[in-house]
Design an enzyme around this catalytic site. Structure first.
Site, PDB file in Angstrom:
ATOM      1  N   ILE A  52       6.323 -16.039   8.681  1.00 38.02           N
ATOM      2  CA  ILE A  52       7.132 -15.587   9.972  1.00 38.02           C
ATOM      3  C   ILE A  52       8.474 -15.207   9.533  1.00 38.02           C
ATOM      4  CG2 ILE A  52       5.964 -16.615  11.858  1.00 38.02           C
ATOM      5  CD1 ILE A  52       7.906 -19.058  11.500  1.00 38.02           C
ATOM      6  N   ALA A  73       4.956 -22.689  14.501  1.00 38.67           N
ATOM      7  CA  ALA A  73       4.989 -22.660  13.053  1.00 38.67           C
ATOM      8  C   ALA A  73       6.292 -23.299  12.621  1.00 38.67           C
ATOM      9  CB  ALA A  73       4.812 -21.381  12.533  1.00 38.67           C
ATOM     10  N   SER A 116      11.035 -31.163  19.354  1.00 36.82           N
ATOM     11  CA  SER A 116      10.739 -32.534  18.927  1.00 36.82           C
ATOM     12  C   SER A 116      11.516 -33.677  19.553  1.00 36.82           C
ATOM     13  CB  SER A 116      10.775 -32.418  17.455  1.00 36.82           C
ATOM     14  OG  SER A 116      10.862 -33.834  16.951  1.00 36.82           O
ATOM     15  N   TYR A 140      15.928 -30.945  10.169  1.00 33.03           N
ATOM     16  CA  TYR A 140      14.577 -30.910  11.036  1.00 33.03           C
ATOM     17  C   TYR A 140      15.170 -30.577  12.465  1.00 33.03           C
ATOM     18  CZ  TYR A 140      10.177 -31.407  13.172  1.00 33.03           C
ATOM     19  OH  TYR A 140       8.986 -31.299  14.251  1.00 33.03           O
ATOM     20  N   LYS A 144      15.448 -27.626  15.372  1.00 30.57           N
ATOM     21  CA  LYS A 144      14.826 -27.849  16.650  1.00 30.57           C
ATOM     22  C   LYS A 144      15.884 -27.803  17.842  1.00 30.57           C
ATOM     23  CE  LYS A 144      10.301 -28.254  15.370  1.00 30.57           C
ATOM     24  NZ  LYS A 144       9.454 -27.053  15.594  1.00 30.57           N
ATOM     25  N   ASN A 169       5.519 -38.331  18.662  1.00 31.35           N
ATOM     26  CA  ASN A 169       4.601 -38.486  17.610  1.00 31.35           C
ATOM     27  C   ASN A 169       3.332 -38.293  17.898  1.00 31.35           C
ATOM     28  OD1 ASN A 169       7.219 -40.165  16.721  1.00 31.35           O
ATOM     29  ND2 ASN A 169       5.926 -40.114  14.746  1.00 31.35           N
ATOM     30  N   ILE A 199       5.172 -49.143   3.996  1.00 28.99           N
ATOM     31  CA  ILE A 199       6.161 -49.109   5.114  1.00 28.99           C
ATOM     32  C   ILE A 199       7.459 -49.183   4.779  1.00 28.99           C
ATOM     33  CG2 ILE A 199       6.579 -50.472   7.256  1.00 28.99           C
ATOM     34  CD1 ILE A 199       3.746 -51.550   7.050  1.00 28.99           C
ATOM     35  N   GLU A 267      16.703 -43.137   9.013  1.00 28.53           N
ATOM     36  CA  GLU A 267      15.444 -42.898  10.076  1.00 28.53           C
ATOM     37  C   GLU A 267      15.840 -43.541  11.591  1.00 28.53           C
ATOM     38  OE1 GLU A 267      10.830 -44.042   9.558  1.00 28.53           O
ATOM     39  OE2 GLU A 267      12.366 -45.617   9.382  1.00 28.53           O
TER      40      GLU A 267
HETATM   41  N1  LIG Z   1       2.979 -33.588  14.658  1.00 29.61           N
HETATM   42  C1  LIG Z   1       3.932 -33.991  15.177  1.00 29.61           C
HETATM   43  O1  LIG Z   1       4.104 -35.428  15.519  1.00 29.61           O
HETATM   44  C2  LIG Z   1       5.104 -33.161  15.900  1.00 29.61           C
HETATM   45  C3  LIG Z   1       6.205 -34.026  16.788  1.00 29.61           C
HETATM   46  C4  LIG Z   1       7.030 -33.182  17.134  1.00 29.61           C
HETATM   47  C5  LIG Z   1       6.873 -31.676  16.952  1.00 29.61           C
HETATM   48  N2  LIG Z   1       6.232 -31.137  16.346  1.00 29.61           N
HETATM   49  C6  LIG Z   1       5.927 -29.698  16.049  1.00 29.61           C
HETATM   50  O2  LIG Z   1       4.744 -29.020  16.456  1.00 29.61           O
HETATM   51  C7  LIG Z   1       4.521 -27.964  15.767  1.00 29.61           C
HETATM   52  C8  LIG Z   1       3.149 -28.092  15.127  1.00 29.61           C
HETATM   53  O3  LIG Z   1       3.354 -29.449  14.089  1.00 29.61           O
HETATM   54  P1  LIG Z   1       2.096 -29.847  13.221  1.00 29.61           P
HETATM   55  O4  LIG Z   1       2.041 -31.339  13.206  1.00 29.61           O
HETATM   56  O5  LIG Z   1       0.751 -29.133  13.752  1.00 29.61           O
HETATM   57  O6  LIG Z   1       2.459 -29.369  11.903  1.00 29.61           O
HETATM   58  P2  LIG Z   1       1.400 -28.498  10.812  1.00 29.61           P
HETATM   59  O7  LIG Z   1       2.136 -28.433   9.570  1.00 29.61           O
HETATM   60  O8  LIG Z   1      -0.041 -29.180  10.756  1.00 29.61           O
HETATM   61  O9  LIG Z   1       1.440 -27.095  11.378  1.00 29.61           O
HETATM   62  C9  LIG Z   1       2.538 -26.145  11.203  1.00 29.61           C
HETATM   63  C10 LIG Z   1       1.811 -24.652  10.778  1.00 29.61           C
HETATM   64  O10 LIG Z   1       2.793 -23.872  10.599  1.00 29.61           O
HETATM   65  C11 LIG Z   1       2.401 -22.964   9.656  1.00 29.61           C
HETATM   66  N3  LIG Z   1       3.786 -22.506   8.717  1.00 29.61           N
HETATM   67  C12 LIG Z   1       4.838 -22.997   8.297  1.00 29.61           C
HETATM   68  N4  LIG Z   1       5.673 -22.255   7.937  1.00 29.61           N
HETATM   69  C13 LIG Z   1       5.296 -21.113   8.299  1.00 29.61           C
HETATM   70  C14 LIG Z   1       5.774 -19.775   7.980  1.00 29.61           C
HETATM   71  N5  LIG Z   1       6.840 -19.463   7.116  1.00 29.61           N
HETATM   72  N6  LIG Z   1       5.012 -18.644   8.488  1.00 29.61           N
HETATM   73  C15 LIG Z   1       3.720 -18.754   9.108  1.00 29.61           C
HETATM   74  N7  LIG Z   1       3.376 -20.176   9.204  1.00 29.61           N
HETATM   75  C16 LIG Z   1       4.062 -21.404   8.892  1.00 29.61           C
HETATM   76  C17 LIG Z   1       1.851 -24.077   8.470  1.00 29.61           C
HETATM   77  O11 LIG Z   1       1.306 -23.456   7.497  1.00 29.61           O
HETATM   78  C18 LIG Z   1       1.035 -24.931   9.324  1.00 29.61           C
HETATM   79  O12 LIG Z   1      -0.322 -24.488   9.487  1.00 29.61           O
HETATM   80  C19 LIG Z   1       5.602 -27.866  14.561  1.00 29.61           C
HETATM   81  O13 LIG Z   1       6.663 -26.958  15.021  1.00 29.61           O
HETATM   82  C20 LIG Z   1       6.313 -29.349  14.791  1.00 29.61           C
HETATM   83  O14 LIG Z   1       7.614 -29.315  14.316  1.00 29.61           O
HETATM   84  C21 LIG Z   1       5.174 -31.666  15.826  1.00 29.61           C
END
Ligand SMILES: NC(=O)c1ccc[n+]([C@@H]2O[C@H](COP(=O)([O-])OP(=O)(O)OC[C@H]3O[C@@H](n4cnc5c(N)ncnc54)[C@H](O)[C@@H]3O)[C@@H](O)[C@H]2O)c1
Length: 304
Positions: A52, A73, A116, A140, A144, A169, A199, A267
């Site tokens: 992206i 992403a 987040s 991060y 966001k 989470n 931990i 943290e």
């Molecule tokens: N997992 C959690 O607990 C959590 C909590 C809060 C927010 N989020 C947000 O939710 C979204 C999804 O999280 P997730 O846990 O599925 O993470 P993930 O890393 O599994 O998924 C993110 C995806 O984005 C892709 N990506 C990263 N950089 C990219 C780029 N430059 N161009 C194209 N694709 C790119 C990665 O390959 C990956 O498939 C994220 O925005 C994350 O910040 C997740």
């Protein structure tokens, strides 16, 4: 109606793509596979491997011509962020503005962003409501929060329905269990491969763990309903890392060996998100309790 999911090869994105396809939507996925998995992408989705932040992203997006954009992403590796902070800003912030610009120029109907709980100032009065003070302690979280401001500003300027879901989470099948993955996936991987679980701190820090299908339910509600602004998506419950380990030990019927270590970066000590605002706007409620969600996740990792 065509829906675009950026990050659709990742943990949450791939579940969202499956659900959208089951509901009859035409879905396109953009992912650079930096943390995604080709095997997770639904075969009925149109997949474009693209970064992206790349130069040709404009052409990729314009060709796909989506009506709805789910922007998931993101760069969320702490190690990558510490080594190259500019990457977080490029992937998590500048790309958000580019996507908004593209959404405007191609007449997208709705833009939904995965934000987040990391946007909040650490606090003891929990669960946090959306208007609680914001003061991220990680880059991060900063990226966001700034993305949310870009999105809010964009809505005010152009009236394109766009909003941010602040996820707690998230855990469940397909979560990355590598060093930078989610704590549930890491612990389950460790217990199944008889490794010691590290931990950070004393394990008394708490998190609001929400099962991935509940998060997907929230994304789907956000498609159906007319909502704008920022919304928490959590369970409003705190669980300590020590308690999480105990529950996982029970489910796995095995003692989880643990080692307490110190963390090289700050943290958040306690976290839980109130979800009343989203419930009142859309009728959404989290449905899967922690024990149930962890059992399903355990079965998934066991059968890999
Ligand atoms: N997992 C959690 O607990 C959590 C909590 C809060 C927010 N989020 C947000 O939710 C979204 C999804 O999280 P997730 O846990 O599925 O993470 P993930 O890393 O599994 O998924 C993110 C995806 O984005 C892709 N990506 C990263 N950089 C990219 C780029 N430059 N161009 C194209 N694709 C790119 C990665 O390959 C990956 O498939 C994220 O925005 C994350 O910040 C997740």
């Amino acid at each position: 109606m065509k829906v675009l999911v950026t990050g659709g090869a990742g943990f949450i994105g791939s579940h969202l793509v499956d659900k959208l396809i089951n509901e009859g939507y035409k879905v396109a996925v953009i992912d650079d596979l930096s943390n995604g998995n080709l095997d997770f992408i639904n075969k009925k989705a149109q997949f474009v491997e693209a970064d992206i932040i790349s130069q040709n992203f404009f052409q990729v997006f314009t060709k796909l011509n989506p009506k709805i954009v789910f922007h998931l992403a993101a760069q969320s590796s702490i190690n990558k962020s510490l080594k190259n902070p500019s990457l977080d800003i490029e992937v998590n912030l500048i790309a958000t503005q580019k996507l908004l610009d593209l959404s405007k120029s191609t007449n997208v109907d709705k833009f939904i962003f995965a934000s987040s709980s990391a946007v909040y100032k650490p606090a003891d009065l929990l669960p946090l409501k959306e208007d609680a003070p914001k003061e991220p302690i990680s880059l991060y979280g900063v990226s966001k929060l700034c993305s949310e401001y870009l999105i809010r500003n964009f809505y005010k300027l152009y009236n394109l329905p766009c909003f941010s879901l602040r996820l707690a989470n998230v855990y469940g099948p397909r979560q990355d269990s590598g060093a930078e993955g989610g704590v549930v996936a890491i612990f389950l991987h460790n217990v199944l491969s008889e490794k010691i679980s590290k931990i950070h701190g004393n394990g008394k820090q708490t998190r609001d763990f929400i099962y991935v299908s509940d998060v997907i339910g929230a994304f789907m509600k956000s498609l159906e309903k007319e909502v704008v602004g920022e919304f928490n998506i959590g369970t409003a419950k705190e669980t300590s890392i020590n308690d999480l380990i105990e529950i996982l030990s029970r489910i796995a019927n095995s003692k989880i060996d643990r080692a307490y270590t110190s963390l090289p970066y700050p943290e958040v000590q306690r976290s839980a998100l109130a979800y009343d605002k989203f419930r009142q706007s859309t009728g959404w409620n989290p449905k899967v309790n922690l024990e149930e969600g962890l059992s399903i996740t355990y079965d998934y990792f066991k059968n890999l």
